[in-house]
Scaffold this active site. Sequence first.
Site, PDB file in Angstrom:
ATOM      1  N   ALA A  62       0.846  -1.194   0.000  1.00  0.00           N
ATOM      2  CA  ALA A  62       0.000   0.000   0.000  1.00  0.00           C
ATOM      3  C   ALA A  62       0.878   1.240   0.000  1.00  0.00           C
ATOM      4  O   ALA A  62       2.014   1.196   0.465  1.00  0.00           O
ATOM      5  CB  ALA A  62      -0.884  -0.004   1.245  1.00  0.00           C
ATOM      6  N   GLY A 103       0.617  -5.104   1.118  1.00  0.00           N
ATOM      7  CA  GLY A 103      -0.474  -5.222   0.149  1.00  0.00           C
ATOM      8  C   GLY A 103      -0.034  -5.904  -1.140  1.00  0.00           C
ATOM      9  O   GLY A 103      -0.855  -6.522  -1.826  1.00  0.00           O
ATOM     10  N   GLU A 106      -0.358  -9.388  -0.413  1.00  0.00           N
ATOM     11  CA  GLU A 106      -1.789  -9.684  -0.243  1.00  0.00           C
ATOM     12  C   GLU A 106      -2.494  -9.812  -1.594  1.00  0.00           C
ATOM     13  O   GLU A 106      -3.390 -10.636  -1.757  1.00  0.00           O
ATOM     14  CB  GLU A 106      -2.445  -8.611   0.633  1.00  0.00           C
ATOM     15  CG  GLU A 106      -1.972  -8.729   2.087  1.00  0.00           C
ATOM     16  CD  GLU A 106      -2.474  -7.601   2.957  1.00  0.00           C
ATOM     17  OE1 GLU A 106      -2.129  -6.442   2.656  1.00  0.00           O
ATOM     18  OE2 GLU A 106      -3.205  -7.864   3.921  1.00  0.00           O
ATOM     19  N   GLU A 126       3.712  -5.126   7.672  1.00  0.00           N
ATOM     20  CA  GLU A 126       2.820  -4.104   8.232  1.00  0.00           C
ATOM     21  C   GLU A 126       3.073  -3.848   9.714  1.00  0.00           C
ATOM     22  O   GLU A 126       2.987  -2.735  10.197  1.00  0.00           O
ATOM     23  CB  GLU A 126       1.351  -4.505   8.034  1.00  0.00           C
ATOM     24  CG  GLU A 126       0.829  -4.294   6.618  1.00  0.00           C
ATOM     25  CD  GLU A 126       1.097  -5.465   5.700  1.00  0.00           C
ATOM     26  OE1 GLU A 126       1.962  -6.299   6.021  1.00  0.00           O
ATOM     27  OE2 GLU A 126       0.435  -5.535   4.639  1.00  0.00           O
TER      28      GLU A 126
HETATM   29  N1  CAA Z   1       4.533   3.450   0.187  1.00  0.00           N
HETATM   30  C1  CAA Z   1       5.056   4.648  -0.135  1.00  0.00           C
HETATM   31  N2  CAA Z   1       6.355   4.864  -0.395  1.00  0.00           N
HETATM   32  C2  CAA Z   1       7.174   3.819  -0.316  1.00  0.00           C
HETATM   33  C3  CAA Z   1       6.711   2.534   0.024  1.00  0.00           C
HETATM   34  C4  CAA Z   1       5.322   2.357   0.274  1.00  0.00           C
HETATM   35  N3  CAA Z   1       4.808   1.177   0.561  1.00  0.00           N
HETATM   36  N4  CAA Z   1       7.767   1.685   0.027  1.00  0.00           N
HETATM   37  C5  CAA Z   1       8.842   2.422  -0.307  1.00  0.00           C
HETATM   38  N5  CAA Z   1       8.495   3.703  -0.512  1.00  0.00           N
HETATM   39  C6  CAA Z   1       9.366   4.803  -0.935  1.00  0.00           C
HETATM   40  C7  CAA Z   1      10.485   5.063   0.049  1.00  0.00           C
HETATM   41  O1  CAA Z   1      10.080   5.988   1.047  1.00  0.00           O
HETATM   42  C8  CAA Z   1      11.567   5.612  -0.837  1.00  0.00           C
HETATM   43  O2  CAA Z   1      11.268   6.953  -1.078  1.00  0.00           O
HETATM   44  P1  CAA Z   1      12.447   8.025  -1.315  1.00  0.00           P
HETATM   45  O3  CAA Z   1      13.215   7.530  -2.491  1.00  0.00           O
HETATM   46  O4  CAA Z   1      11.720   9.299  -1.524  1.00  0.00           O
HETATM   47  O5  CAA Z   1      13.258   8.000  -0.050  1.00  0.00           O
HETATM   48  C9  CAA Z   1      11.381   4.843  -2.131  1.00  0.00           C
HETATM   49  O6  CAA Z   1      10.038   4.375  -2.101  1.00  0.00           O
HETATM   50  C10 CAA Z   1      12.312   3.671  -2.308  1.00  0.00           C
HETATM   51  O7  CAA Z   1      12.225   2.860  -1.127  1.00  0.00           O
HETATM   52  P2  CAA Z   1      13.490   2.143  -0.504  1.00  0.00           P
HETATM   53  O8  CAA Z   1      14.646   3.078  -0.508  1.00  0.00           O
HETATM   54  O9  CAA Z   1      13.079   1.567   0.792  1.00  0.00           O
HETATM   55  O10 CAA Z   1      13.761   1.009  -1.599  1.00  0.00           O
HETATM   56  P3  CAA Z   1      14.403  -0.419  -1.411  1.00  0.00           P
HETATM   57  O11 CAA Z   1      14.550  -0.974  -2.753  1.00  0.00           O
HETATM   58  O12 CAA Z   1      15.590  -0.337  -0.514  1.00  0.00           O
HETATM   59  O13 CAA Z   1      13.323  -1.310  -0.618  1.00  0.00           O
HETATM   60  C11 CAA Z   1      11.101  -2.147  -0.149  1.00  0.00           C
HETATM   61  C12 CAA Z   1      12.107  -1.660  -1.221  1.00  0.00           C
HETATM   62  C13 CAA Z   1      11.587  -3.451   0.440  1.00  0.00           C
HETATM   63  C14 CAA Z   1       9.770  -2.312  -0.809  1.00  0.00           C
HETATM   64  C15 CAA Z   1      11.046  -1.090   0.971  1.00  0.00           C
HETATM   65  O14 CAA Z   1      10.809   0.174   0.396  1.00  0.00           O
HETATM   66  C16 CAA Z   1       9.963  -1.336   1.974  1.00  0.00           C
HETATM   67  O15 CAA Z   1      10.152  -2.089   2.894  1.00  0.00           O
HETATM   68  N6  CAA Z   1       8.805  -0.651   1.794  1.00  0.00           N
HETATM   69  C17 CAA Z   1       7.720  -0.766   2.706  1.00  0.00           C
HETATM   70  C18 CAA Z   1       7.051  -2.092   2.588  1.00  0.00           C
HETATM   71  C19 CAA Z   1       5.840  -2.124   3.474  1.00  0.00           C
HETATM   72  O16 CAA Z   1       5.922  -1.927   4.674  1.00  0.00           O
HETATM   73  N7  CAA Z   1       4.726  -2.399   2.855  1.00  0.00           N
HETATM   74  C20 CAA Z   1       3.503  -2.506   3.592  1.00  0.00           C
HETATM   75  C21 CAA Z   1       2.733  -1.269   3.356  1.00  0.00           C
HETATM   76  S1  CAA Z   1       1.312  -1.296   4.356  1.00  0.00           S
HETATM   77  C22 CAA Z   1       0.222  -2.235   3.523  1.00  0.00           C
HETATM   78  O17 CAA Z   1       0.477  -2.766   2.488  1.00  0.00           O
HETATM   79  C23 CAA Z   1      -1.074  -2.217   4.253  1.00  0.00           C
HETATM   80  C24 CAA Z   1      -2.085  -3.148   3.803  1.00  0.00           C
HETATM   81  O18 CAA Z   1      -2.120  -4.294   4.218  1.00  0.00           O
HETATM   82  C25 CAA Z   1      -3.164  -2.671   2.958  1.00  0.00           C
END
Ligand code: CAA
Length: 699
Positions: A62, A103, A106, A126
Amino acid sequence: MGAVTTEKRGNIAVLSIDNPPVNALGAAVRSSLAEEIQAALDDAATGALVITGAGRMFSGGADIQEFGKERPAGVPSLPEVITAIEGASKPVIAAIHGVAAGGGLEISLGCHWRLAAPGARLGLPEVTLGIIPGAGGTQRLPRLIGVEAALEAIVAGNLMPSEKAHALGIVDEISGNDLVADAVAFAEKLVAAGTPPRRTGELEDRIAEARGKPEIFEKFRQGMARRARGFEAPFACVDSIEAAVNLPFAEGLANEREIFARLVASDQSKAQRHVFFAEREVAKIPDVPKDTPTQPIESAAIIGAGTMGGGIAMNFANVGIPVTVIEVDADALEKGLEVTRKNYASTVAKGRLSQDDMDKRMGLIAGSTDYGDVADADIVIEAAFEDMPLKKEIFQRLDQTCKAETIITSNTSSLDIDEIAAATGRPEKVMGTHFFSPANVMRLAENVRGAETSKDTIATVMDLSKAIGKVGVLVGICDGFVGNRMLYAYTRQAGFLLEEGALPEQVDKVIYDFGLPMGPYAMADLAGIDVGWRVRQAQEPTRPKHLRYSDIADRIYEMDRYGQKTQAGWYRYEKGSRAPIPDPEIEKLIVSVSEELGIERRAIGDQEILERCMYPMINEGAKILEEGLALRALDIDIIWIYGFGFPRYRGGPMFYADLVGADKIYDAMSRLYDEHGEWLKPAPLLEKLAKEGKGFGDL
Ligand code: CAA
């Protein structure tokens, strides 16, 4: 072009989520995905669907930036999109590469089959954002892999490699070659065989195993109680998985959604989301752009094999960088290396490192008493005693010995980096790298920028922090830099609380309950009362008169009580135990100090203790921001989370301050200023924020 594109390969529709950099599932992606799915289902020439991600991953989940914001009218929620996928009349296959997180995973759980590229990483992180998977993750994952494995995966929130996901039953096949081509071939076979969709929500076997066995969940809750202390989300994950077992699928989903909605609005989740972005933001230095040239660091040297030097050396060896440790004589060197060996051996004994890996790492650490051996190192980190003349001498010697490119840093926790740099002919290649003890465990490195430090040096050292598994935060020069300077403000107040009526165990309990790993007195006993005493002695000549501090700690030092190492400090300790036991002797001492000072002891409430420890520390943080010693409030938050174990679910001291409200803190500081004088004067920045109704996050 929409955020999701469809390409037809024969009778298979391949849908690609295309929203760089991580294919986050924001409103535009969800709308587009729903439309493309519907179009493929409506198309009579399409037999099955493959969903994949464009670019470097399937999906990072998400869009976290959208949390807390209103959903635009007409845009489907993620659970709605996933329900549509699962309910599709044609087979839907997820083709996962890179990352499928939150997500993102998911969506794939809603698909009927999953193929993954080797080495892809999958998981539901999450919980680390203070929420639970809110799009069916807690209901579908246990149906695929069983309750116990799902509890482990969802509560830990880690990403697992596709091979493990395959072994658990999340992934049906690991792709051998071209992922999308393999997924298309897989889909073609299903179509040819007329195989109907296999819907995860309809699978019952794996959850039925846990039905009528509440003890599984109880045991799990008890097992994680210590690890998850203070956090709401891990416990909510367990509740939601338990509901998956006991409720019909649709009700389980609705229950999950309710919990998700409650948590996403909570202060804990706001704090943890703040930390997620802050962790990424600290690496960005406004005047040191991303493309600033950096030097390769392929070898390192450490001056000093003491506790800090040894710990720092381990960080390099752990990531395969050879490191030379220099000591004054062979004895000190052997002693230092022996401590390092024991550190590794204890990790091996706990089963967290193989003997082979330990040998490899020890093999990367060379000891020497000859400065000549550091000449070719790409970086030298000095970790000698906190003594300015000694440091200057070391830096002079290093400057003469090392090749011209070598970066030289000091691990000093308080001395002026500019003065140290001036002892060399290369001040542009000098900065501070202040590690926190134990340096092989604590993840913070305060990287201290000197007046002449070059941008290339800063960029190199910031990158290096990351490479050796640390979180580097750039700070400026001041006594104690950012972390310890704020710590002094807090421990000084904690001392006055004792003089006025509190006892160490009461103060420690309040701080522990707030979420830090321990209070100031347990911490002093762990770090060594002699260490604190030496710091105060060193500060004495320059300490302004108004900076009075309680001298109870000094008196304890004079009683030869140095803390855990002498089994007596602020507390007493049984032999072989680290559990602090309140000591009537110390209570007597504290009461007598109050008498000497003419203070009538009073009962002090927990709330007052918390405020008097936290607010002066926040006030000091505000001064640090005014002085430009930290780049942003979020840098201070990261320093406290990674250097001192400030609870992540409170977002760090400055984020916590915003939750409390600058006005409330300003009022409390004004009262303390009236009572205690100059050093508690509210910072002008705090006053400004209070009067403008703003917070540190608005700066
Ligand atoms: N939403 C918004 N922005 C995100 C994002 C997300 N889910 N994931 C990453 N970004 C952004 C980061 O803030 C970063 O932004 P900047 O370049 O401006 O700093 C950019 O994307 C790149 O991210 P990373 O530097 O972290 O990239 P990476 O390649 O090292 O890692 C990743 C990739 C493993 C996906 C890591 O970004 C990560 O862990 N993201 C979060 C994953 C997460 O927690 N997802 C769950 C979301 S909640 C959800 O999904 C709820 C639900 O059940 C409905």
